[in-house]
Design a protein around this motif. Structure first.
Motif, PDB file in Angstrom:
ATOM      1  N   MET A  63       1.114  29.745  12.742  1.00  0.00           N
ATOM      2  CA  MET A  63       2.312  29.051  13.188  1.00  0.00           C
ATOM      3  C   MET A  63       2.887  28.203  12.045  1.00  0.00           C
ATOM      4  O   MET A  63       4.094  28.102  11.922  1.00  0.00           O
ATOM      5  N   GLU A  64       2.022  27.613  11.229  1.00  0.00           N
ATOM      6  CA  GLU A  64       2.479  26.795  10.103  1.00  0.00           C
ATOM      7  C   GLU A  64       3.372  27.580   9.155  1.00  0.00           C
ATOM      8  O   GLU A  64       4.315  27.038   8.598  1.00  0.00           O
ATOM      9  N   GLN A  65       3.080  28.854   8.983  1.00  0.00           N
ATOM     10  CA  GLN A  65       3.826  29.690   8.042  1.00  0.00           C
ATOM     11  C   GLN A  65       5.215  30.056   8.559  1.00  0.00           C
ATOM     12  O   GLN A  65       6.065  30.482   7.776  1.00  0.00           O
ATOM     13  N   MET A  66       5.453  29.867   9.840  1.00  0.00           N
ATOM     14  CA  MET A  66       6.732  30.257  10.425  1.00  0.00           C
ATOM     15  C   MET A  66       7.820  29.203  10.225  1.00  0.00           C
ATOM     16  O   MET A  66       8.990  29.484  10.435  1.00  0.00           O
ATOM     17  N   VAL A  67       7.425  28.007   9.834  1.00  0.00           N
ATOM     18  CA  VAL A  67       8.394  26.927   9.622  1.00  0.00           C
ATOM     19  C   VAL A  67       8.459  26.649   8.117  1.00  0.00           C
ATOM     20  O   VAL A  67       7.441  26.353   7.500  1.00  0.00           O
ATOM     21  N   PRO A  68       9.647  26.736   7.526  1.00  0.00           N
ATOM     22  CA  PRO A  68       9.777  26.520   6.085  1.00  0.00           C
ATOM     23  C   PRO A  68       9.307  25.125   5.650  1.00  0.00           C
ATOM     24  O   PRO A  68       9.449  24.156   6.402  1.00  0.00           O
ATOM     25  N   GLU A  69       8.775  25.043   4.454  1.00  0.00           N
ATOM     26  CA  GLU A  69       8.293  23.761   3.921  1.00  0.00           C
ATOM     27  C   GLU A  69       9.404  22.729   3.793  1.00  0.00           C
ATOM     28  O   GLU A  69       9.158  21.538   3.886  1.00  0.00           O
ATOM     29  N   ASP A  70      10.641  23.185   3.583  1.00  0.00           N
ATOM     30  CA  ASP A  70      11.746  22.243   3.406  1.00  0.00           C
ATOM     31  C   ASP A  70      12.495  21.945   4.709  1.00  0.00           C
ATOM     32  O   ASP A  70      13.573  21.351   4.684  1.00  0.00           O
ATOM     33  N   HIS A  71      11.926  22.324   5.840  1.00  0.00           N
ATOM     34  CA  HIS A  71      12.556  22.041   7.137  1.00  0.00           C
ATOM     35  C   HIS A  71      12.657  20.524   7.323  1.00  0.00           C
ATOM     36  O   HIS A  71      11.759  19.767   6.943  1.00  0.00           O
ATOM     37  N   PHE A  72      13.757  20.093   7.910  1.00  0.00           N
ATOM     38  CA  PHE A  72      14.017  18.654   8.082  1.00  0.00           C
ATOM     39  C   PHE A  72      12.880  17.933   8.804  1.00  0.00           C
ATOM     40  O   PHE A  72      12.470  16.844   8.397  1.00  0.00           O
ATOM     41  N   LEU A  73      12.339  18.525   9.855  1.00  0.00           N
ATOM     42  CA  LEU A  73      11.284  17.844  10.611  1.00  0.00           C
ATOM     43  C   LEU A  73       9.986  17.741   9.814  1.00  0.00           C
ATOM     44  O   LEU A  73       9.219  16.796   9.999  1.00  0.00           O
ATOM     45  N   ARG A  74       9.727  18.673   8.931  1.00  0.00           N
ATOM     46  CA  ARG A  74       8.564  18.552   8.038  1.00  0.00           C
ATOM     47  C   ARG A  74       8.762  17.365   7.097  1.00  0.00           C
ATOM     48  O   ARG A  74       7.837  16.627   6.802  1.00  0.00           O
ATOM     49  N   LYS A  75       9.990  17.200   6.616  1.00  0.00           N
ATOM     50  CA  LYS A  75      10.290  16.073   5.729  1.00  0.00           C
ATOM     51  C   LYS A  75      10.107  14.748   6.465  1.00  0.00           C
ATOM     52  O   LYS A  75       9.556  13.796   5.912  1.00  0.00           O
ATOM     53  N   VAL A  76      10.551  14.690   7.700  1.00  0.00           N
ATOM     54  CA  VAL A  76      10.366  13.471   8.505  1.00  0.00           C
ATOM     55  C   VAL A  76       8.882  13.194   8.699  1.00  0.00           C
ATOM     56  O   VAL A  76       8.428  12.053   8.544  1.00  0.00           O
ATOM     57  N   ASP A  77       8.121  14.229   9.000  1.00  0.00           N
ATOM     58  CA  ASP A  77       6.684  14.062   9.223  1.00  0.00           C
ATOM     59  C   ASP A  77       5.977  13.543   7.966  1.00  0.00           C
ATOM     60  O   ASP A  77       5.082  12.705   8.064  1.00  0.00           O
ATOM     61  N   ARG A  78       6.389  14.020   6.809  1.00  0.00           N
ATOM     62  CA  ARG A  78       5.778  13.556   5.559  1.00  0.00           C
ATOM     63  C   ARG A  78       6.216  12.135   5.212  1.00  0.00           C
ATOM     64  O   ARG A  78       5.467  11.384   4.595  1.00  0.00           O
ATOM     65  N   ALA A  79       7.424  11.759   5.587  1.00  0.00           N
ATOM     66  CA  ALA A  79       7.976  10.464   5.186  1.00  0.00           C
ATOM     67  C   ALA A  79       7.581   9.316   6.108  1.00  0.00           C
ATOM     68  O   ALA A  79       7.533   8.161   5.677  1.00  0.00           O
ATOM     69  N   VAL A  80       7.295   9.610   7.375  1.00  0.00           N
ATOM     70  CA  VAL A  80       7.047   8.549   8.351  1.00  0.00           C
ATOM     71  C   VAL A  80       5.632   8.660   8.902  1.00  0.00           C
ATOM     72  O   VAL A  80       5.224   9.721   9.369  1.00  0.00           O
ATOM     73  N   ASP A  81       4.907   7.556   8.847  1.00  0.00           N
ATOM     74  CA  ASP A  81       3.587   7.482   9.457  1.00  0.00           C
ATOM     75  C   ASP A  81       3.771   6.942  10.876  1.00  0.00           C
ATOM     76  O   ASP A  81       4.059   5.759  11.066  1.00  0.00           O
ATOM     77  N   PHE A  82       3.632   7.805  11.851  1.00  0.00           N
ATOM     78  CA  PHE A  82       3.888   7.436  13.234  1.00  0.00           C
ATOM     79  C   PHE A  82       2.706   6.741  13.919  1.00  0.00           C
ATOM     80  O   PHE A  82       2.778   6.416  15.095  1.00  0.00           O
ATOM     81  N   SER A  83       1.633   6.483  13.197  1.00  0.00           N
ATOM     82  CA  SER A  83       0.442   5.898  13.828  1.00  0.00           C
ATOM     83  C   SER A  83       0.672   4.473  14.335  1.00  0.00           C
ATOM     84  O   SER A  83      -0.080   3.998  15.187  1.00  0.00           O
ATOM     85  N   PHE A  84       1.715   3.806  13.850  1.00  0.00           N
ATOM     86  CA  PHE A  84       2.008   2.449  14.315  1.00  0.00           C
ATOM     87  C   PHE A  84       2.339   2.406  15.804  1.00  0.00           C
ATOM     88  O   PHE A  84       2.206   1.363  16.451  1.00  0.00           O
ATOM     89  N   ILE A  85       2.723   3.535  16.352  1.00  0.00           N
ATOM     90  CA  ILE A  85       3.112   3.597  17.762  1.00  0.00           C
ATOM     91  C   ILE A  85       1.935   3.258  18.673  1.00  0.00           C
ATOM     92  O   ILE A  85       2.106   2.618  19.703  1.00  0.00           O
ATOM     93  N   TYR A  86       0.735   3.656  18.272  1.00  0.00           N
ATOM     94  CA  TYR A  86      -0.447   3.367  19.099  1.00  0.00           C
ATOM     95  C   TYR A  86      -0.638   1.862  19.263  1.00  0.00           C
ATOM     96  O   TYR A  86      -0.941   1.380  20.353  1.00  0.00           O
ATOM     97  N   ASP A  87      -0.468   1.104  18.181  1.00  0.00           N
ATOM     98  CA  ASP A  87      -0.632  -0.343  18.255  1.00  0.00           C
ATOM     99  C   ASP A  87       0.450  -0.974  19.135  1.00  0.00           C
ATOM    100  O   ASP A  87       0.172  -1.895  19.906  1.00  0.00           O
ATOM    101  N   LEU A  88       1.669  -0.483  19.020  1.00  0.00           N
ATOM    102  CA  LEU A  88       2.766  -1.033  19.822  1.00  0.00           C
ATOM    103  C   LEU A  88       2.586  -0.756  21.311  1.00  0.00           C
ATOM    104  O   LEU A  88       2.943  -1.576  22.157  1.00  0.00           O
ATOM    105  N   CYS A  89       2.052   0.401  21.629  1.00  0.00           N
ATOM    106  CA  CYS A  89       1.946   0.822  23.025  1.00  0.00           C
ATOM    107  C   CYS A  89       0.614   0.484  23.682  1.00  0.00           C
ATOM    108  O   CYS A  89       0.486   0.628  24.898  1.00  0.00           O
ATOM    109  N   ALA A  90      -0.365   0.052  22.927  1.00  0.00           N
ATOM    110  CA  ALA A  90      -1.703  -0.202  23.474  1.00  0.00           C
ATOM    111  C   ALA A  90      -1.696  -1.081  24.719  1.00  0.00           C
ATOM    112  O   ALA A  90      -2.361  -0.761  25.711  1.00  0.00           O
TER     113      ALA A  90
END
Length: 74
Positions: free
Chosen positions: A1-28
């Protein structure tokens, strides 16, 4: 499945740029660990809503359908 989405896809760029782990602390304080049925992972829910916002999907039901059909959203 990873190979079906281009490396330069916008959502891949968002995933690399933003660490979403802060959400766990906010929502705990909002989640109960031992009462009721298990909740949707807050990070996944936030990512889903972000995809809906970025791609103009206004309905949560429609968003769920789109995420099931579009591999890039997963």
């Amino acid at each position: 499945m990873e190979q079906m989405v281009p490396e330069d896809h916008f959502l891949r760029k968002v995933d690399r740029a933003v660490d979403f782990s802060f959400i766990y602390d906010l929502c705990a304080p909002l989640y109960c660990a031992d009462n009721g049925r298990p909740a949707i992972d807050p990070e996944i829910l936030f990512r889903m809503l972000l995809v809906g916002y970025l791609y103009g999907i206004k309905s949560e039901a429609r968003l769920e359908e789109e995420i099931n059909y579009n591999i890039a959203y997963k």
